[in-house]
Design a protein around this motif. Structure first.
Motif, PDB file in Angstrom:
ATOM      1  N   THR A 139      17.630  17.489  71.296  1.00  0.00           N
ATOM      2  CA  THR A 139      19.147  17.872  71.759  1.00  0.00           C
ATOM      3  C   THR A 139      19.221  17.358  73.142  1.00  0.00           C
ATOM      4  N   SER A 177      27.935  21.525  67.136  1.00  0.00           N
ATOM      5  CA  SER A 177      26.859  20.728  66.670  1.00  0.00           C
ATOM      6  C   SER A 177      27.513  19.752  65.388  1.00  0.00           C
ATOM      7  N   TRP A 226      29.989  17.168  67.229  1.00  0.00           N
ATOM      8  CA  TRP A 226      29.324  16.301  67.877  1.00  0.00           C
ATOM      9  C   TRP A 226      29.092  15.239  66.767  1.00  0.00           C
ATOM     10  N   SER A 248      26.924  22.191  72.288  1.00  0.00           N
ATOM     11  CA  SER A 248      25.822  22.378  71.299  1.00  0.00           C
ATOM     12  C   SER A 248      24.554  22.718  72.017  1.00  0.00           C
ATOM     13  N   HIS A 272      28.110  27.286  68.155  1.00  0.00           N
ATOM     14  CA  HIS A 272      27.042  26.379  68.027  1.00  0.00           C
ATOM     15  C   HIS A 272      27.230  25.498  66.740  1.00  0.00           C
TER      16      HIS A 272
END
Length: 174
Positions: free
Chosen positions: A85, A9, A12, A57, A5
């Motif tokens: 998100t 993230s 990203w 994510s 994760h």
């Protein structure tokens, strides 16, 4: 799961930074070939880096929330992170056809690059929006949702004490 994760993230956000970097020559270069090249590279960055990292994510964030004490709907910071998100991922997915259309236009040697103005606002806004869940996930501010408060109350009333009775327990039994 936490490692995946965090990697997705942060990745990203890093992929968005690469997308922002490609927007600089798209907006500022006086050379048509540079403008075309920037737009042609924005599409694979968006399709093969930004989008998969956004989806991973989101999915790992939901899995972590469901599999930890934080829960998916127990704490405000988790709910806000989830909503942001989902929002950011949805906007990204809806924006991909525009990115592809700009790349197709840039690939056409007969098209005029004067109309290819870049996509800086979308990228910078996306990066700014993603800073909110980042901060919330680092600091985890207090605050239970109504659901979280009720769940905590149910849990605290169902927990039985282990060990010898306290003087209060003995007094109440009389």
């Amino acid at each position: 799961m936490l490692t995946v994760h965090i990697a997705a993230s942060v990745g990203w956000m890093g992929a968005i930074v690469a997308y922002v970097a490609l927007n600089v020559p798209a907006l500022t270069s006086p050379h048509p070939a540079s403008v075309r090249a920037a737009h042609l590279m924005m599409e694979p960055v968006a399709l093969y880096a930004v989008t998969p990292l956004a989806i991973v994510s989101l999915l790992t964030g939901v899995a972590l929330a469901l599999g930890t004490v934080w829960g998916l709907f127990r704490h405000y910071w988790v709910v806000i992170s989830l909503v942001i998100t989902v929002f950011a991922t949805t906007i990204l997915l809806l924006h991909l056809p525009t990115v592809s259309a700009l790349a197709d236009r840039a690939a056409d040697p007969r098209s005029d690059v004067a109309g290819l103005t870049g996509d800086m606002f979308h990228a910078v806004a996306g990066l700014a929006v993603l800073m909110i869940p980042l901060v919330l996930n680092i600091y985890k501010p207090r605050g239970l949702t109504r659901y979280g408060w009720r769940a905590q109350q149910r849990q605290s009333t169902s927990v039985r004490r282990v060990g010898p009775p306290s003087p209060d327990d003995i007094d109440q039994s009389r």
